[in-house]
Design a protein around this motif. Sequence first.
Motif, PDB file in Angstrom:
ATOM      1  N   PRO A 235      -0.868  -4.667  -4.643  1.00  0.00           N
ATOM      2  CA  PRO A 235      -1.400  -4.084  -3.629  1.00  0.00           C
ATOM      3  C   PRO A 235      -2.729  -4.954  -3.075  1.00  0.00           C
ATOM      4  O   PRO A 235      -3.255  -5.587  -3.249  1.00  0.00           O
ATOM      5  N   CYS A 236      -2.644  -4.408  -1.653  1.00  0.00           N
ATOM      6  CA  CYS A 236      -3.280  -5.278  -0.848  1.00  0.00           C
ATOM      7  C   CYS A 236      -3.965  -4.345   0.257  1.00  0.00           C
ATOM      8  O   CYS A 236      -3.224  -3.644   0.844  1.00  0.00           O
ATOM      9  N   PRO A 237      -5.423  -4.390   0.728  1.00  0.00           N
ATOM     10  CA  PRO A 237      -6.105  -3.315   1.476  1.00  0.00           C
ATOM     11  C   PRO A 237      -5.372  -3.343   2.655  1.00  0.00           C
ATOM     12  O   PRO A 237      -5.545  -4.880   3.317  1.00  0.00           O
ATOM     13  N   VAL A 238      -5.063  -2.574   3.263  1.00  0.00           N
ATOM     14  CA  VAL A 238      -4.426  -2.304   4.747  1.00  0.00           C
ATOM     15  C   VAL A 238      -5.499  -3.180   5.863  1.00  0.00           C
ATOM     16  O   VAL A 238      -5.144  -3.849   6.578  1.00  0.00           O
ATOM     17  N   ALA A 239      -6.934  -2.846   5.820  1.00  0.00           N
ATOM     18  CA  ALA A 239      -7.841  -3.288   6.380  1.00  0.00           C
ATOM     19  C   ALA A 239      -7.800  -4.769   6.522  1.00  0.00           C
ATOM     20  O   ALA A 239      -8.373  -5.518   7.663  1.00  0.00           O
ATOM     21  N   ARG A 240      -7.525  -5.539   5.486  1.00  0.00           N
ATOM     22  CA  ARG A 240      -7.678  -6.862   5.321  1.00  0.00           C
ATOM     23  C   ARG A 240      -6.617  -7.458   6.429  1.00  0.00           C
ATOM     24  O   ARG A 240      -6.825  -8.713   6.669  1.00  0.00           O
ATOM     25  N   VAL A 241      -5.363  -6.874   6.602  1.00  0.00           N
ATOM     26  CA  VAL A 241      -4.275  -7.648   7.373  1.00  0.00           C
ATOM     27  C   VAL A 241      -4.178  -7.043   8.576  1.00  0.00           C
ATOM     28  O   VAL A 241      -3.509  -7.612   9.717  1.00  0.00           O
TER      29      VAL A 241
ATOM     30  N   PHE B 232       8.374   3.895   9.136  1.00  0.00           N
ATOM     31  CA  PHE B 232       7.633   2.847   8.576  1.00  0.00           C
ATOM     32  C   PHE B 232       6.133   2.874   8.840  1.00  0.00           C
ATOM     33  O   PHE B 232       5.796   3.494   9.429  1.00  0.00           O
ATOM     34  N   GLU B 233       5.479   2.701   7.535  1.00  0.00           N
ATOM     35  CA  GLU B 233       4.077   2.590   7.468  1.00  0.00           C
ATOM     36  C   GLU B 233       3.583   1.391   6.759  1.00  0.00           C
ATOM     37  O   GLU B 233       4.145   0.998   5.843  1.00  0.00           O
ATOM     38  N   LEU B 234       2.488   0.924   7.508  1.00  0.00           N
ATOM     39  CA  LEU B 234       1.676  -0.203   6.624  1.00  0.00           C
ATOM     40  C   LEU B 234       0.775   0.523   5.637  1.00  0.00           C
ATOM     41  O   LEU B 234      -0.146   1.304   5.975  1.00  0.00           O
ATOM     42  N   THR B 235       1.189   0.255   4.378  1.00  0.00           N
ATOM     43  CA  THR B 235       0.246   0.817   3.220  1.00  0.00           C
ATOM     44  C   THR B 235      -0.117  -0.326   2.529  1.00  0.00           C
ATOM     45  O   THR B 235       0.208  -1.538   2.669  1.00  0.00           O
ATOM     46  N   GLU B 236      -1.082   0.133   1.455  1.00  0.00           N
ATOM     47  CA  GLU B 236      -1.628  -0.933   0.371  1.00  0.00           C
ATOM     48  C   GLU B 236      -0.464  -1.586  -0.438  1.00  0.00           C
ATOM     49  O   GLU B 236      -0.448  -2.736  -0.925  1.00  0.00           O
ATOM     50  N   HIS B 237       0.615  -0.900  -0.335  1.00  0.00           N
ATOM     51  CA  HIS B 237       1.815  -1.393  -1.429  1.00  0.00           C
ATOM     52  C   HIS B 237       2.695  -2.222  -0.610  1.00  0.00           C
ATOM     53  O   HIS B 237       3.476  -3.092  -1.294  1.00  0.00           O
ATOM     54  N   ASN B 238       2.520  -2.213   0.719  1.00  0.00           N
ATOM     55  CA  ASN B 238       3.595  -3.316   1.440  1.00  0.00           C
ATOM     56  C   ASN B 238       2.816  -4.143   2.342  1.00  0.00           C
ATOM     57  O   ASN B 238       3.213  -5.125   2.930  1.00  0.00           O
ATOM     58  N   ALA B 239       1.450  -3.973   2.274  1.00  0.00           N
ATOM     59  CA  ALA B 239       0.552  -4.804   3.211  1.00  0.00           C
ATOM     60  C   ALA B 239       0.699  -6.215   3.105  1.00  0.00           C
ATOM     61  O   ALA B 239       0.567  -7.342   3.797  1.00  0.00           O
ATOM     62  N   GLY B 240       0.553  -6.747   1.544  1.00  0.00           N
ATOM     63  CA  GLY B 240       0.484  -7.770   1.287  1.00  0.00           C
ATOM     64  C   GLY B 240       1.997  -8.662   1.585  1.00  0.00           C
ATOM     65  O   GLY B 240       1.910  -9.785   1.908  1.00  0.00           O
ATOM     66  N   ALA B 241       3.279  -7.920   1.283  1.00  0.00           N
ATOM     67  CA  ALA B 241       4.334  -8.505   1.618  1.00  0.00           C
ATOM     68  C   ALA B 241       4.723  -8.674   3.415  1.00  0.00           C
ATOM     69  O   ALA B 241       5.136  -9.607   3.764  1.00  0.00           O
ATOM     70  N   VAL B 242       3.909  -7.685   3.995  1.00  0.00           N
ATOM     71  CA  VAL B 242       3.939  -7.934   5.410  1.00  0.00           C
ATOM     72  C   VAL B 242       3.165  -8.944   5.833  1.00  0.00           C
ATOM     73  O   VAL B 242       3.444  -9.797   6.767  1.00  0.00           O
ATOM     74  N   ALA B 243       1.930  -9.105   5.223  1.00  0.00           N
ATOM     75  CA  ALA B 243       1.092 -10.321   5.585  1.00  0.00           C
ATOM     76  C   ALA B 243       1.770 -11.666   5.246  1.00  0.00           C
ATOM     77  O   ALA B 243       1.705 -12.943   5.908  1.00  0.00           O
ATOM     78  N   ALA B 244       2.393 -11.848   4.067  1.00  0.00           N
ATOM     79  CA  ALA B 244       3.145 -13.130   3.729  1.00  0.00           C
ATOM     80  C   ALA B 244       4.247 -13.525   4.705  1.00  0.00           C
ATOM     81  O   ALA B 244       4.618 -14.441   4.846  1.00  0.00           O
TER      82      ALA B 244
END
Length: 567
Positions: A160-166, A186-198
């Motif tokens: 999990p990754c805070p949405v605000a971080r990315v 589609f929504e940016l959530t803490e569950h997919n934010a890390g994958a989107v950032a990567a």
Amino acid sequence: MGERGSSARQALPAELSSLVGRAAEVARALALLAAERLVTITGPAGMGKTRIALRTVRELCGASGADVVWADPSRLRSSAAAAGAAELGEGFEGREVLLVLDGCEQLGERAGELVGELLARWPRVRILATSQRILGVVGEALLAVGPLTLPAAPEDPDEPCPVARVAASDAVRLYVERARGADPRFELTEHNAGAVAALCVALDGIPAALELAPALLAEPGAAGRYRLPLTVRAYAARRLARDPRGDGATVVRRHHERCRITAERAAQLWRSGAQLEARALALRELPELRLAMDPRSPAGPAGALEIAVSLWFLWSACGLVEEGRGHLERALARHPAPRPARALWLASWLVASVGEASAADPLLVEAWATAVQEGEDTVLAYLAHVRGTAALWRDRPDEAAEEYRDALGLLPAEPEFGPGRRALESALAMALAYTDPAAVPFRAGASDGPDLWARSWAGYAQALLQRREGRPALARTWLLRSLEAQFALGDRLGQALSVELLAQLEADLGRYEPAARLLGSVSGYRPTSACPPRAERTLRLRLTPEAFRAAHAEGARTPLRRLLPEL
């Protein structure tokens, strides 16, 4: 907009989606167009150059009702610059037009000739160009476009990754917007934010790849086989390299090895005298070579530097100084100490070539120390050559001659990389032509040998000698021969020196305004720290300041080939 006439003219394209993260670039383009006649939006494929140009034009139309013509130069009926300018400029008489030339890289070197002809023929026309390479026209204002801003790469994309971080990253914003277009849920959530950032980091923030990624990832089973865009292939290569279940690392190593062999093959062609073939091969393969020079690839900075050094001629002799410098500096920044002497030598040469002598000094010192430790006599020779070239640009030919002599004393008969002996002999001849003409190591044979680049410099030295001996017509003949080679190779520094000596010949004959026009035509080619051309000193004594400035400015607006019809 679009208008009658040339089939290259087109209707202004529609904006089918929002432009994300490019407000600063659009504002900069608007500011440049307010002050300059030629603005080139430049950058690698996939950076959104066309989108930026389109938004810039639409804002101009909304603010001032600008008269805009949008054109695809690759659709011109004629490849000749004069004919192309006439075709595009039909109906331009008496109008203040903003001409947008989209995709100038498709014309290769002819793009610069076309644009120069347009600017000279239509004095009330401004040009906004998009191109993967600079056009090389005097007075060109550049707007370099890079990737979108990236988020910090997560240590574990699955955590999990805070949405605000990315979410503030422009790359993430673009991906999210396009992902919603592909899947409205589609929504940016803490569950997919890390994958989107990567993913955004893996795609290097390249807009075209980010635009395509949501649709491609939403259809993993799509049938068919296609040659993917370069940006997407780059992403796929990085995914392969990082996939522990696959054989990606092998694929990337094979790609790098192929590029290494290609670069060395081009270098061998250059050494053998097939220099135009070497240049053509390197330019044709440059998109792949750029990927292989990424210091973040599995080959690392050492692998990137090996290819960059093999391509030394493309950067130094064929006009791509800034690009080569960028590849070297990025890889050297990631290379652990001790950094390789060959790469440090080439970096110092390219930095000195753009006139940043103070920035080259630390590289020269480090390269010398490393070359001594590694026993690289060839590098020591080339470092002396760099110092001599810097001295020559500063109008210190005695110092340059000493450095060139040292270089030749250290250089092997057949160096395995870098310039050959004839190139260094030609450099020495140039310096001696100013200080000790009797000692010039060759005269009548200046055009001998297979090294076209060295012959162009030898011809320049020969022209210096002929001028000193009172034979201006023969000096001009030598210079025109040199310029033919320098144009064929794309050697802008060589063109600058040759044209400046032609200007001196004109001044010797009392033709001061034509001489000033020649100087203006290459004023953007010489290093910033170089001394003013010798001809300029003569002209400032013979012309009023107003007359010199007017003729110089006219030359800067005129294609060089128009000033020299013999070419």
